[in-house]
Enzyme design. Structure first.
Site, PDB file in Angstrom:
ATOM      1  N   ASP A 146     -53.799 -17.926  53.563  1.00  0.00           N
ATOM      2  CA  ASP A 146     -52.806 -16.867  53.782  1.00  0.00           C
ATOM      3  C   ASP A 146     -51.919 -16.716  52.550  1.00  0.00           C
ATOM      4  OD1 ASP A 146     -50.388 -16.034  56.461  1.00  0.00           O
ATOM      5  OD2 ASP A 146     -51.229 -14.881  54.787  1.00  0.00           O
ATOM      6  N   ARG A 150     -45.067 -13.330  50.441  1.00  0.00           N
ATOM      7  CA  ARG A 150     -44.180 -13.880  51.485  1.00  0.00           C
ATOM      8  C   ARG A 150     -44.379 -15.378  51.649  1.00  0.00           C
ATOM      9  NH1 ARG A 150     -48.133 -11.124  53.798  1.00  0.00           N
ATOM     10  NH2 ARG A 150     -49.716 -12.357  54.888  1.00  0.00           N
ATOM     11  N   ASN A 151     -45.518 -15.908  51.202  1.00  0.00           N
ATOM     12  CA  ASN A 151     -45.810 -17.345  51.355  1.00  0.00           C
ATOM     13  C   ASN A 151     -45.692 -18.094  50.042  1.00  0.00           C
ATOM     14  OD1 ASN A 151     -46.224 -17.039  54.083  1.00  0.00           O
ATOM     15  ND2 ASN A 151     -48.407 -16.646  53.856  1.00  0.00           N
ATOM     16  N   ASP A 164     -46.982 -23.434  52.187  1.00  0.00           N
ATOM     17  CA  ASP A 164     -47.681 -23.321  53.480  1.00  0.00           C
ATOM     18  C   ASP A 164     -49.191 -23.184  53.358  1.00  0.00           C
ATOM     19  OD1 ASP A 164     -44.784 -21.491  54.168  1.00  0.00           O
ATOM     20  OD2 ASP A 164     -45.234 -23.510  54.901  1.00  0.00           O
TER      21      ASP A 164
HETATM   22  C1  LIG Z   1     -49.213 -20.434  58.863  1.00  0.00           C
HETATM   23  N1  LIG Z   1     -48.429 -19.976  57.736  1.00  0.00           N
HETATM   24  C2  LIG Z   1     -49.097 -19.305  56.655  1.00  0.00           C
HETATM   25  C3  LIG Z   1     -47.048 -20.170  57.710  1.00  0.00           C
HETATM   26  C4  LIG Z   1     -46.459 -21.116  58.536  1.00  0.00           C
HETATM   27  C5  LIG Z   1     -45.062 -21.304  58.497  1.00  0.00           C
HETATM   28  C6  LIG Z   1     -44.275 -20.527  57.617  1.00  0.00           C
HETATM   29  C7  LIG Z   1     -44.888 -19.587  56.798  1.00  0.00           C
HETATM   30  C8  LIG Z   1     -46.264 -19.403  56.850  1.00  0.00           C
HETATM   31  C9  LIG Z   1     -44.044 -18.775  55.835  1.00  0.00           C
HETATM   32  C10 LIG Z   1     -42.686 -18.551  56.383  1.00  0.00           C
HETATM   33  N2  LIG Z   1     -42.095 -19.808  56.817  1.00  0.00           N
HETATM   34  C11 LIG Z   1     -40.725 -20.055  56.498  1.00  0.00           C
HETATM   35  C12 LIG Z   1     -39.748 -19.654  57.424  1.00  0.00           C
HETATM   36  C13 LIG Z   1     -38.416 -19.904  57.113  1.00  0.00           C
HETATM   37  C14 LIG Z   1     -38.036 -20.550  55.931  1.00  0.00           C
HETATM   38  C15 LIG Z   1     -39.030 -20.970  55.019  1.00  0.00           C
HETATM   39  C16 LIG Z   1     -38.576 -21.700  53.786  1.00  0.00           C
HETATM   40  C17 LIG Z   1     -37.423 -21.223  53.067  1.00  0.00           C
HETATM   41  C18 LIG Z   1     -36.975 -21.921  51.952  1.00  0.00           C
HETATM   42  N3  LIG Z   1     -35.880 -21.561  51.162  1.00  0.00           N
HETATM   43  C19 LIG Z   1     -34.973 -20.581  51.375  1.00  0.00           C
HETATM   44  C20 LIG Z   1     -33.833 -20.526  50.559  1.00  0.00           C
HETATM   45  C21 LIG Z   1     -32.891 -19.526  50.763  1.00  0.00           C
HETATM   46  C22 LIG Z   1     -33.096 -18.591  51.745  1.00  0.00           C
HETATM   47  C23 LIG Z   1     -32.124 -17.496  52.018  1.00  0.00           C
HETATM   48  O1  LIG Z   1     -31.633 -17.377  53.115  1.00  0.00           O
HETATM   49  N4  LIG Z   1     -31.813 -16.595  51.069  1.00  0.00           N
HETATM   50  C24 LIG Z   1     -30.872 -15.497  51.296  1.00  0.00           C
HETATM   51  C25 LIG Z   1     -29.845 -15.497  50.204  1.00  0.00           C
HETATM   52  O2  LIG Z   1     -30.473 -15.453  48.900  1.00  0.00           O
HETATM   53  C26 LIG Z   1     -31.316 -16.618  48.710  1.00  0.00           C
HETATM   54  C27 LIG Z   1     -32.428 -16.628  49.746  1.00  0.00           C
HETATM   55  C28 LIG Z   1     -34.258 -18.700  52.517  1.00  0.00           C
HETATM   56  N5  LIG Z   1     -35.164 -19.680  52.330  1.00  0.00           N
HETATM   57  C29 LIG Z   1     -37.673 -23.094  51.532  1.00  0.00           C
HETATM   58  O3  LIG Z   1     -37.277 -23.729  50.508  1.00  0.00           O
HETATM   59  N6  LIG Z   1     -38.772 -23.524  52.236  1.00  0.00           N
HETATM   60  C30 LIG Z   1     -39.512 -24.712  51.781  1.00  0.00           C
HETATM   61  C31 LIG Z   1     -39.219 -22.852  53.349  1.00  0.00           C
HETATM   62  C32 LIG Z   1     -40.377 -20.672  55.277  1.00  0.00           C
HETATM   63  C33 LIG Z   1     -41.466 -20.981  54.284  1.00  0.00           C
HETATM   64  O4  LIG Z   1     -42.104 -22.158  54.599  1.00  0.00           O
HETATM   65  C34 LIG Z   1     -42.841 -20.724  57.530  1.00  0.00           C
HETATM   66  O5  LIG Z   1     -42.276 -21.690  58.071  1.00  0.00           O
END
Ligand SMILES: CN(C)c1ccc2c(c1)CCN(c1cccc(-c3cc(Nc4ccc(C(=O)N5CCOCC5)cn4)c(=O)n(C)c3)c1CO)C2=O
Length: 284
Positions: A146, A150-151, A164
């Site tokens: 994937d 976004r990932n 991921d």
């Molecule tokens: C099955 N597959 C493909 C999957 C499974 C789980 C996930 C995903 C794909 C992708 C999405 N996802 C997910 C969900 C939530 C968080 C993370 C996620 C977000 C991070 N960092 C940040 C930092 C800042 C901000 C933020 O709020 N802002 C706004 C202000 O300006 C700076 C940025 C957001 N995330 C991070 O470091 N990791 C490791 C994971 C992730 C990524 O991990 C998952 O948890």
């Protein structure tokens, strides 16, 4: 004698597998967003290590299979892969603990960062970093399944890392896992995945071409507002995404190579890495 004089018994540490993280070592902080498996929060590990903690929502993941795979994943280490530090699997919900990336997803970063901060040299360098991470996975016969902007995640100084990887195999939501499902990443899928869900490093290469298009359009959605079935028809009729406005022909030619109809028509990530490096040195 004091215990420290005696050599540790050979079993010491084996009970606590090195990929097992103790809950008590983690302090959970603000929410970072919602993913496939539920809420993700920032966490402080052992008082000083910034982490992101996925808290597995019940019923979203085949947990036992994942915990087995976690041992393999912790061994995948590269400067362009988001590092898996470990799991808290002694009780439910399971936590997945990874490296923290301060600027969030590449997709959101591209859309919220002003164009003058994202010159073509920066955009190409981001693609090269993703390509390096993917070439490492390819070398280890590890398929992402994937890959998309976004990932991928962004750290300081425009560092970009692939996140991921491999997790798609553990998602229980069949809207995501079956190619007919509403959440299946159709717009990043090559013909052999649309027809037979046949994943490979060459299907990751196709997705990388779409990721390059996302980067050079600064976060536009591929195929705009087209429905999934319209995209499937286009892709099976060998129509590909148009050249992003202002994108160099050499760079668009690399995208088109990634969209070879058959997997064997597409370059490997190893070859892509060298091609992008040449473009970076010569024209930018
Ligand atoms: C099955 N597959 C493909 C999957 C499974 C789980 C996930 C995903 C794909 C992708 C999405 N996802 C997910 C969900 C939530 C968080 C993370 C996620 C977000 C991070 N960092 C940040 C930092 C800042 C901000 C933020 O709020 N802002 C706004 C202000 O300006 C700076 C940025 C957001 N995330 C991070 O470091 N990791 C490791 C994971 C992730 C990524 O991990 C998952 O948890």
């Amino acid at each position: 004698t004091t215990p420290c004089d005696r050599p540790a018994p050979p079993t010491a540490g084996l009970s606590h597998d090195k990929w097992e993280i103790d809950h008590s070592e983690l302090v959970l902080m603000e929410e970072l967003g919602m993913g496939q498996f539920g809420v993700v929060r920032r966490g402080m590990w052992r008082g000083r290590i910034d982490t992101a903690v996925k808290m597995m929502k019940e019923g979203t993941m085949s947990e036992d299979d994942f915990i087995d795979e976690a041992k393999v994943m912790t061994k995948l280490q590269h400067q362009n892969l988001v590092q898996l530090y470990g799991v808290c699997s002694k009780h439910r919900p399971i936590y997945i603990v990874t490296e923290y990336m301060r600027h969030g997803s590449l997709f959101n970063y591209l859309r919220r960062t002003s164009p003058d901060q994202l010159g073509h040299a920066v955009l190409l360098d981001m693609c090269i970093q993703v390509c390096r991470g993917m070439a490492y996975l390819e070398r280890h016969n590890y398929i992402h399944r994937d890959l998309a902007a976004r990932n991928c995640l962004v750290g300081d100084e425009n560092v970009v890392k692939v996140a991921d990887f491999g997790l798609a195999r553990y998602v229980l939501d069949d809207q995501y896992t079956s190619s007919g499902g509403s959440k299946f990443p159709i717009k990043w899928a090559p013909p052999e995945v649309l027809n037979f869900t046949r994943f490979s490093s060459k299907s990751d290469v196709w997705a990388f071409g779409v990721l390059m298009w996302e980067v050079f359009t600064c976060g536009k959605v591929p195929y705009g507002r087209m429905t999934n079935s319209e995209v499937v028809d286009k892709v099976l009729q060998r129509e590909v995404l148009e050249k992003p406005k202002g994108c160099l022909n050499e760079i668009y030619n690399v995208m088109r190579a990634c969209w070879g109809h058959k997997p064997e028509d597409r370059p490997s990530f190893r070859v892509l890495k060298d091609q992008l490096a040449v473009i970076s040195q010569s024209v930018l």
